[in-house]
Write an enzyme that holds these catalytic residues in place. Structure first.
Site, PDB file in Angstrom:
ATOM      1  N   PHE A   1       0.839  -1.107  -0.006  1.00  0.00           N
ATOM      2  CA  PHE A   1      -0.120   0.022   0.049  1.00  0.00           C
ATOM      3  C   PHE A   1       0.971   1.351   0.113  1.00  0.00           C
ATOM      4  O   PHE A   1       1.786   1.220   0.662  1.00  0.00           O
ATOM      5  CB  PHE A   1      -0.835  -0.133   1.305  1.00  0.00           C
ATOM      6  CG  PHE A   1      -1.944   1.059   1.207  1.00  0.00           C
ATOM      7  CD1 PHE A   1      -3.152   0.835   0.489  1.00  0.00           C
ATOM      8  CD2 PHE A   1      -1.938   2.278   1.972  1.00  0.00           C
ATOM      9  CE1 PHE A   1      -4.067   1.816   0.407  1.00  0.00           C
ATOM     10  CE2 PHE A   1      -2.770   2.893   2.031  1.00  0.00           C
ATOM     11  CZ  PHE A   1      -4.118   3.025   1.386  1.00  0.00           C
TER      12      PHE A   1
ATOM     13  N   SER B   1       1.306   4.009   1.709  1.00  0.00           N
ATOM     14  CA  SER B   1       1.932   4.649   2.736  1.00  0.00           C
ATOM     15  C   SER B   1       2.837   3.481   3.411  1.00  0.00           C
ATOM     16  O   SER B   1       3.514   4.181   4.506  1.00  0.00           O
ATOM     17  CB  SER B   1       0.860   5.085   3.681  1.00  0.00           C
ATOM     18  OG  SER B   1      -0.018   3.739   4.088  1.00  0.00           O
ATOM     19  N   LYS B   2       2.917   2.300   2.893  1.00  0.00           N
ATOM     20  CA  LYS B   2       3.923   1.392   3.721  1.00  0.00           C
ATOM     21  C   LYS B   2       5.566   1.970   3.471  1.00  0.00           C
ATOM     22  O   LYS B   2       5.825   2.803   2.705  1.00  0.00           O
ATOM     23  CB  LYS B   2       3.814   0.005   3.188  1.00  0.00           C
ATOM     24  CG  LYS B   2       2.480  -0.308   3.270  1.00  0.00           C
ATOM     25  CD  LYS B   2       1.998  -0.525   4.574  1.00  0.00           C
ATOM     26  CE  LYS B   2       0.672  -1.355   4.634  1.00  0.00           C
ATOM     27  NZ  LYS B   2       0.029  -1.342   5.973  1.00  0.00           N
ATOM     28  N   ASN B   3       6.261   1.478   4.295  1.00  0.00           N
ATOM     29  CA  ASN B   3       7.907   1.555   4.212  1.00  0.00           C
ATOM     30  C   ASN B   3       8.172   1.266   2.721  1.00  0.00           C
ATOM     31  O   ASN B   3       9.195   2.069   2.137  1.00  0.00           O
ATOM     32  CB  ASN B   3       8.445   0.894   5.122  1.00  0.00           C
ATOM     33  CG  ASN B   3       8.454   1.170   6.463  1.00  0.00           C
ATOM     34  OD1 ASN B   3       7.280   1.741   7.066  1.00  0.00           O
ATOM     35  ND2 ASN B   3       9.417   1.422   7.434  1.00  0.00           N
ATOM     36  N   LEU B   4       7.784   0.240   2.176  1.00  0.00           N
ATOM     37  CA  LEU B   4       7.951   0.176   0.894  1.00  0.00           C
ATOM     38  C   LEU B   4       6.466  -0.185   0.154  1.00  0.00           C
ATOM     39  O   LEU B   4       5.990  -1.096   0.071  1.00  0.00           O
ATOM     40  CB  LEU B   4       8.665  -1.435   0.804  1.00  0.00           C
ATOM     41  CG  LEU B   4       8.855  -1.976  -0.820  1.00  0.00           C
ATOM     42  CD1 LEU B   4      10.057  -0.999  -1.369  1.00  0.00           C
ATOM     43  CD2 LEU B   4       9.508  -3.351  -0.878  1.00  0.00           C
TER      44      LEU B   4
END
Length: 374
Positions: free
Chosen positions: A189, A191-194
């Site tokens: 998604f 907004s995730k770190n990746l």
């Protein structure tokens, strides 16, 4: 001061714009939108990064969890234990597959699954445990794996929030989050770190036979076109999203470091505030701070939430309602006395802006605003 955002994807994009734009244009030029070269290249890159034999890309993190459970052959009525304090996707897929969710309380400091509560929840019908690596650090996987081994249970890691985190076992062995159980899952998604620029997910495993099953399941149960060997779904990571992820993966560790730096600033600024409990990091795991979540102990969490919004500081309450109290998942089996920590956390937690682009001026404004109010 730049406008403060909960997640600043635009500023991050500007730093990788040339690479991302060129990669997306290459996909457009090739018209290989499904299972194109970028999907296979990203898969191989992620396998190498995680130190895992098999990565199976899919459409999103929720699908990843569902397909992992399907691949393990869990059957209707089988009990699956997971944490009560997390996003609903974890329990959602258990319900969709007609399995029986068993929710247990979490630790007050890490917010991850409570091992003693886990042990008490095991019955003859228990078939799997889903530890959630909440907010960016690993659950106590050594203990989870010991319990699973004792009771012959599958372990499915929900790694939607902790990709890039490292776990150290008591013998010194190190593993990446998501690679320790029978199977691990993650979300890409945005907004995730990746994160990609749409939806995406992946499943990880070191089990060759399971990997083969999963690869068919994500593509309608096909191993040979139009021959359907197992019941599957349509869940593929598209080539454009894979191109974005391939560009961002080499930067994941630096992204996590930037989040840790922001988290350190926050924690230092709040260290002497008696009404704030800052995040605790377990000795056995690193923390990649998908979220930076405080506990406000003087009963003013909701007032702080509004005060920050009034000062144009975005923030969020993850999570306002425990899963056992959600209308979709209520069950007479649950006893409120078994969820004392979760029921406390829902009244205390608040998550602050956390991303790679936070600068010191923004951090100073956020922390001063909070300290002056609480």
């Amino acid at each position: 001061m730049r406008k403060i955002q909960m997640v600043d994807l635009q500023s991050q994009y500007q730093k990788i714009k040339d690479t991302v734009d060129a990669s997306i244009q290459e996909v457009l030029n090739s018209s290989a939108y499904i299972n194109g070269p970028y999907v296979h290249e990203f898969q191989a890159d992620l396998e190498k990064y995680l130190g895992v034999k098999h990565v199976i890309p899919c459409a999103n993190g929720t699908d990843a969890l569902q397909i992992a459970m399907m691949g393990l052959g869990l059957e209707q009525g089988d009990e699956v234990i997971t944490a009560d304090f997390t996003f609903a996707a974890t329990v959602e897929v258990i319900g969709l597959l007609k399995l029986t969710p068993v929710l247990v309380d979490v630790e007050p400091d890490t917010f991850n699954i409570d091992i003693e509560a886990l042990k008490k929840a095991i019955t003859p019908k228990t078939k799997a445990i889903v530890p959630v690596h909440l907010f960016g650090q690993c659950a106590n996987m050594e203990a989870v794996l010991e319990v699973a081994k004792e009771h012959n249970l599958f372990v499915i890691e929900d790694n939607a929030q902790a990709i890039g985190a490292d776990y150290t076992f008591s013998n010194g062995t190190k593993k990446k989050a998501g690679t320790m159980g029978d199977v691990g899952t993650t979300s890409f998604f945005p907004s995730k770190n990746l994160g990609c620029y749409g939806d995406g997910g992946a499943i990880f495993t070191n089990n060759d036979e399971l990997a083969h099953t999963l690869r068919g399941m994500v593509n309608h149960g096909m191993y040979k076109r139009y021959y359907h060997d197992v019941v599957g779904v349509n869940s593929r990571l598209d080539s454009i999203q894979a191109a974005v992820l391939k560009a961002k993966l080499p930067l994941l560790d630096s992204y996590c470091d930037a989040r840790r730096k922001a988290a350190e600033y926050y924690s230092n600024a709040f260290a002497n505030n008696p009404n704030i409990i800052t995040p605790t990091i377990s000795d056995f795991t690193t923390h990649v701070f998908h979220q930076y979540t405080l506990r406000i102990t003087n009963g003013k969490r909701d007032e702080l939430h509004q005060h920050l919004l009034d000062n144009e500081i975005p923030n969020a309450i993850y999570y306002p309602v425990p899963l056992h109290a959600q209308k979709a998942y209520q069950d007479d089996r649950y006893n409120e006395a078994d969820f004392t920590i979760t029921n406390q956390l829902i009244d205390e937690v608040i998550s602050l802006p956390m991303h790679t682009e936070l600068d010191e001026e923004q951090l100073a404004f956020i922390t001063k605003t909070i300290n002056d109010f609480i």
